[in-house]
Design a protein around this motif. Structure first.
Motif, PDB file in Angstrom:
ATOM      1  N   UNK A 126     -21.414 -23.792 -73.355  1.00 19.65           N
ATOM      2  CA  UNK A 126     -22.407 -22.711 -73.353  1.00 19.65           C
ATOM      3  C   UNK A 126     -22.866 -22.330 -71.959  1.00 19.65           C
ATOM      4  N   UNK A 127     -22.152 -22.826 -70.946  1.00 20.28           N
ATOM      5  CA  UNK A 127     -22.563 -22.562 -69.568  1.00 20.28           C
ATOM      6  C   UNK A 127     -21.587 -21.599 -68.902  1.00 20.28           C
ATOM      7  N   UNK A 128     -22.080 -20.936 -67.866  1.00 21.48           N
ATOM      8  CA  UNK A 128     -21.335 -19.836 -67.263  1.00 21.48           C
ATOM      9  C   UNK A 128     -20.486 -20.310 -66.082  1.00 21.48           C
ATOM     10  N   UNK A 129     -19.433 -19.542 -65.814  1.00 21.51           N
ATOM     11  CA  UNK A 129     -18.590 -19.794 -64.664  1.00 21.51           C
ATOM     12  C   UNK A 129     -18.133 -18.492 -64.038  1.00 21.51           C
ATOM     13  N   UNK A 130     -17.453 -18.618 -62.907  1.00 22.59           N
ATOM     14  CA  UNK A 130     -16.913 -17.459 -62.187  1.00 22.59           C
ATOM     15  C   UNK A 130     -15.395 -17.573 -62.097  1.00 22.59           C
ATOM     16  N   UNK A 131     -14.731 -16.445 -62.199  1.00 24.81           N
ATOM     17  CA  UNK A 131     -13.295 -16.401 -61.898  1.00 24.81           C
ATOM     18  C   UNK A 131     -13.095 -15.383 -60.785  1.00 24.81           C
ATOM     19  N   UNK A 132     -12.359 -15.771 -59.758  1.00 26.40           N
ATOM     20  CA  UNK A 132     -12.143 -14.933 -58.587  1.00 26.40           C
ATOM     21  C   UNK A 132     -10.766 -14.273 -58.717  1.00 26.40           C
ATOM     22  N   UNK A 133     -10.726 -12.959 -58.536  1.00 30.16           N
ATOM     23  CA  UNK A 133      -9.508 -12.203 -58.805  1.00 30.16           C
ATOM     24  C   UNK A 133      -9.157 -11.319 -57.617  1.00 30.16           C
ATOM     25  N   UNK A 134      -7.903 -11.421 -57.150  1.00 27.77           N
ATOM     26  CA  UNK A 134      -7.384 -10.456 -56.167  1.00 27.77           C
ATOM     27  C   UNK A 134      -5.894 -10.190 -56.379  1.00 27.77           C
ATOM     28  N   UNK A 135      -5.454 -10.356 -57.651  1.00 27.37           N
ATOM     29  CA  UNK A 135      -4.060 -10.080 -57.960  1.00 27.37           C
ATOM     30  C   UNK A 135      -3.775 -10.264 -59.432  1.00 27.37           C
ATOM     31  N   UNK A 136      -2.520 -10.094 -59.790  1.00 27.00           N
ATOM     32  CA  UNK A 136      -2.081 -10.132 -61.184  1.00 27.00           C
ATOM     33  C   UNK A 136      -2.394 -11.456 -61.856  1.00 27.00           C
ATOM     34  N   UNK A 137      -2.214 -12.572 -61.165  1.00 25.46           N
ATOM     35  CA  UNK A 137      -2.352 -13.863 -61.818  1.00 25.46           C
ATOM     36  C   UNK A 137      -3.809 -14.317 -61.889  1.00 25.46           C
ATOM     37  N   UNK A 138      -4.646 -13.831 -60.970  1.00 30.78           N
ATOM     38  CA  UNK A 138      -6.075 -14.039 -61.123  1.00 30.78           C
ATOM     39  C   UNK A 138      -6.601 -13.305 -62.340  1.00 30.78           C
ATOM     40  N   UNK A 139      -6.086 -12.108 -62.563  1.00 32.24           N
ATOM     41  CA  UNK A 139      -6.484 -11.324 -63.725  1.00 32.24           C
ATOM     42  C   UNK A 139      -6.001 -11.990 -65.010  1.00 32.24           C
ATOM     43  N   UNK A 140      -4.788 -12.541 -64.974  1.00 33.00           N
ATOM     44  CA  UNK A 140      -4.281 -13.250 -66.152  1.00 33.00           C
ATOM     45  C   UNK A 140      -5.146 -14.464 -66.446  1.00 33.00           C
ATOM     46  N   UNK A 141      -5.559 -15.172 -65.407  1.00 28.25           N
ATOM     47  CA  UNK A 141      -6.419 -16.340 -65.574  1.00 28.25           C
ATOM     48  C   UNK A 141      -7.737 -15.947 -66.241  1.00 28.25           C
TER      49      UNK A 141
ATOM     50  N   UNK B 130     -14.770 -18.664 -73.005  1.00 28.40           N
ATOM     51  CA  UNK B 130     -15.605 -19.145 -71.907  1.00 28.40           C
ATOM     52  C   UNK B 130     -16.590 -18.060 -71.473  1.00 28.40           C
ATOM     53  N   UNK B 131     -17.770 -18.472 -71.092  1.00 26.10           N
ATOM     54  CA  UNK B 131     -18.782 -17.551 -70.580  1.00 26.10           C
ATOM     55  C   UNK B 131     -18.502 -17.354 -69.088  1.00 26.10           C
ATOM     56  N   UNK B 132     -17.574 -16.470 -68.825  1.00 27.50           N
ATOM     57  CA  UNK B 132     -17.073 -16.370 -67.458  1.00 27.50           C
ATOM     58  C   UNK B 132     -17.257 -14.964 -66.927  1.00 27.50           C
ATOM     59  N   UNK B 133     -17.609 -14.876 -65.663  1.00 27.54           N
ATOM     60  CA  UNK B 133     -17.837 -13.591 -65.006  1.00 27.54           C
ATOM     61  C   UNK B 133     -16.752 -13.381 -63.951  1.00 27.54           C
ATOM     62  N   UNK B 134     -16.199 -12.190 -63.924  1.00 30.69           N
ATOM     63  CA  UNK B 134     -15.104 -11.895 -63.005  1.00 30.69           C
ATOM     64  C   UNK B 134     -15.629 -11.261 -61.726  1.00 30.69           C
ATOM     65  N   UNK B 135     -15.176 -11.799 -60.594  1.00 28.94           N
ATOM     66  CA  UNK B 135     -15.408 -11.173 -59.288  1.00 28.94           C
ATOM     67  C   UNK B 135     -14.057 -10.684 -58.796  1.00 28.94           C
ATOM     68  N   UNK B 136     -13.828  -9.394 -58.930  1.00 27.60           N
ATOM     69  CA  UNK B 136     -12.556  -8.790 -58.527  1.00 27.60           C
ATOM     70  C   UNK B 136     -12.741  -8.137 -57.166  1.00 27.60           C
ATOM     71  N   UNK B 137     -12.132  -8.715 -56.146  1.00 28.90           N
ATOM     72  CA  UNK B 137     -12.311  -8.201 -54.782  1.00 28.90           C
ATOM     73  C   UNK B 137     -11.287  -7.128 -54.432  1.00 28.90           C
ATOM     74  N   UNK B 138     -10.322  -6.874 -55.335  1.00 24.41           N
ATOM     75  CA  UNK B 138      -9.305  -5.865 -55.077  1.00 24.41           C
ATOM     76  C   UNK B 138      -7.954  -6.486 -54.782  1.00 24.41           C
ATOM     77  N   UNK B 139      -6.905  -5.756 -55.112  1.00 18.00           N
ATOM     78  CA  UNK B 139      -5.534  -6.245 -54.984  1.00 18.00           C
ATOM     79  C   UNK B 139      -5.218  -6.680 -53.549  1.00 18.00           C
TER      80      UNK B 139
END
Length: 505
Positions: A250-265, A274-283
């Motif tokens: 029930x707790x939150x996390x972050x996923x860091x994204x800057x490409x195809x496989x970060x997005x897949x994750x 999962x209670x997860x928030x995406x930080x997408x910094x750009x390709x």
């Protein structure tokens, strides 16, 4: 160097018209002479021309056409009257096979034959038909063509109706496949064939070898524990995320994204609920540590998930800096190290969990996935096959082939020297004429506005770059990996080809 491409420029089409005239007016008296000494084929706009170059001179050609009626139809009637129905599902006709007189050697004809096999097969044709000149009957037969109707034409220009099917070309295509020069980031080609083994995964010998492999893996990763699973990197990431779901339901996390496989994750994490928030910094953009710190200050996050080596754009993300940040805010740091593990030395000590595989930088058989752990996972609600504590408890809970363990153990013997090998290979790519992006030694990314054409030329000549994925196509990107065993000699040949290719685009 002899090489092939699909004709695309006005200069190439003019050279085709000149060779067409030289062959089918002056040598084979099939058409009347003209002052321009150019012969434009009547089906020119419907033809696809595959041409052969010697360095920068066009020396041979062949034309493919799949619009009916074929020219051979006009000579003998519909070819379907002579051929089996399954052969005729998707036909093309080969015409205008010609080579300049002073280049009629085995190498040019081999290159033309190779182009025919690759082009007609890759285009999906079930067969190609041709009116083969009787004087070259032996050559056509050696290429796999067979005559299917009586000869046609005049005494001066006599032709044999012939067909090449996918089945009849199979032997030749298999030889070509074995000769391909591959630059894929996985799976890696094997330098020696696998040896079948009947050693049981329940035997003492197997357990001893497994423990030794796990010990070497942990030593290389600087990790405390490793859990091998039979499967892919995606499976490893699912197992890691499933464990996080059990630990932080029930707790939150972050996923860091800057490409195809970060997005897949991120998508995998969402599927786990999962209670997860995406930080997408750009390709391909660098991860901003200050931005991540700002998130951690304002929110209550228990874990961060990211891709260490983002294969899709060759970006290496900052493991050490993120590790310091995770320690500062007491959050668990987890990483997809599928492309980075084995490509360069680094420590997983800062990582709560990390994933890797056998078939990438380690350079061995694909099929084993690894989850590295800082501490032993103690409870999980994940399905049994993804349940990490169950693996820790049972050690070998499910069938694991001995040849997997043996192959990985052999690959690990090449370390740490393999790090330098991959680094030197990447330096060779960086020092070439290619304008690449590469931040770690496993894979380089090359962008070009005519990348689709470049990839087609490379494939036609047996050089297989990584460029078929949709996320690469839409960005005009191809990738060159360093992990294949024959990289050094293959890359030299690729550079030679590209030297001439770039002059013709």
């Amino acid at each position: 160097m002899y090489w092939s491409k699909i004709a695309a420029t006005d200069e190439e089409f003019d050279a085709i018209a000149a060779l067409n005239y030289e062959t089918f007016v002056e040598e084979i008296p099939q058409h009347e002479p003209n002052p321009s000494r150019r012969l434009i084929d009547k089906f020119h706009d419907e033809n696809v021309y595959v041409v052969v170059y010697k360095n920068t001179e066009m020396v041979g050609m062949v034309a493919f056409r799949d619009t009916r009626p074929f020219s051979i139809d006009r000579k003998i009637g519909n070819v379907e009257n002579y051929l089996d129905a399954e052969v005729c599902e998707y036909l093309c006709e080969i015409r205008l096979l010609a080579v300049k007189k002073n280049h009629r050697n085995g190498r040019v004809f081999t290159k033309l034959a190779t182009a025919i096999y690759r082009y007609f097969y890759d285009a999906g044709y079930t067969a190609c038909v041709i009116s083969g000149t009787v004087r070259e009957e032996k050559m056509y037969t050696q290429m796999g063509f067979r005559q299917f109707a009586s000869a046609v034409g005049t005494e001066e220009a006599r032709y044999l109706p012939m067909v090449l099917t996918r089945q009849d070309s199979a032997v030749f295509r298999e030889r070509l496949r074995e000769q391909n020069m591959v630059f894929f980031p996985g799976p890696a080609a094997l330098e020696k064939p696998l040896t079948p083994s009947t050693i049981s995964h329940r035997s003492v010998k197997f357990q001893q070898e497994l423990e030794q492999m796990k010990g070497e893996l942990c030593k290389l990763a600087k990790a405390n524990y490793v859990i091998p699973l039979v499967g892919t990197g995606t499976l490893a990431n699912d197992a890691m995320l499933g464990q996080l779901k059990s630990e932080f339901p029930d707790e939150a996390g972050l996923v860091l994204v800057n490409g195809e496989f970060g997005d897949r994750l991120y998508n995998q994490a969402k599927q786990w609920g999962l209670h997860i928030e995406k930080i997408d910094v750009g390709w391909g953009k660098p991860i901003d540590i200050a931005q991540i710190e700002a998130y951690l200050k304002k929110g209550s996050y228990r874990y961060i998930v990211f891709v260490h080596g983002e294969t899709s754009n060759s970006t290496l993300n900052p493991l050490n800096e993120l590790g310091e940040l995770a320690e500062k805010f007491d959050v668990k740091l987890c990483a997809d190290c599928i492309s980075s593990f084995g490509s360069m030395p680094f420590s997983m000590q800062a990582l709560h969990y990390a994933t890797a595989v056998s078939g990438k930088s380690l350079g061995t058989i694909a099929g084993l996935a690894f989850i590295f752990c800082k501490d032993q996972p103690v409870s999980s609600d994940a399905p049994l096959y993804l349940n990490l504590p169950y693996y820790m408890e049972k050690e070998i809970p499910f069938t694991l082939q001995h040849y997997f363990v043996e192959a990985v153990s052999d690959a690990l013997k090449l370390y740490p020297e393999r790090f330098a090998v991959l680094e030197n290979r990447m330096e060779a790519i960086k020092n070439s004429r290619l304008d690449v992006t590469a931040t770690y030694p496993m894979i380089a990314t090359w962008e070009h506005p005519k990348m689709a054409e470049i990839l087609t030329i490379c494939a036609l000549n047996g050089f297989l770059l990584h460029g078929d994925s949709a996320y690469l196509k839409e960005r005009n990107i191809a990738q060159i990996s360093t992990i294949q065993p024959t990289f050094d000699k293959d890359f030299k040949r690729l550079q030679e080809l590209l030297t001439y290719v770039m002059e013709t685009l």
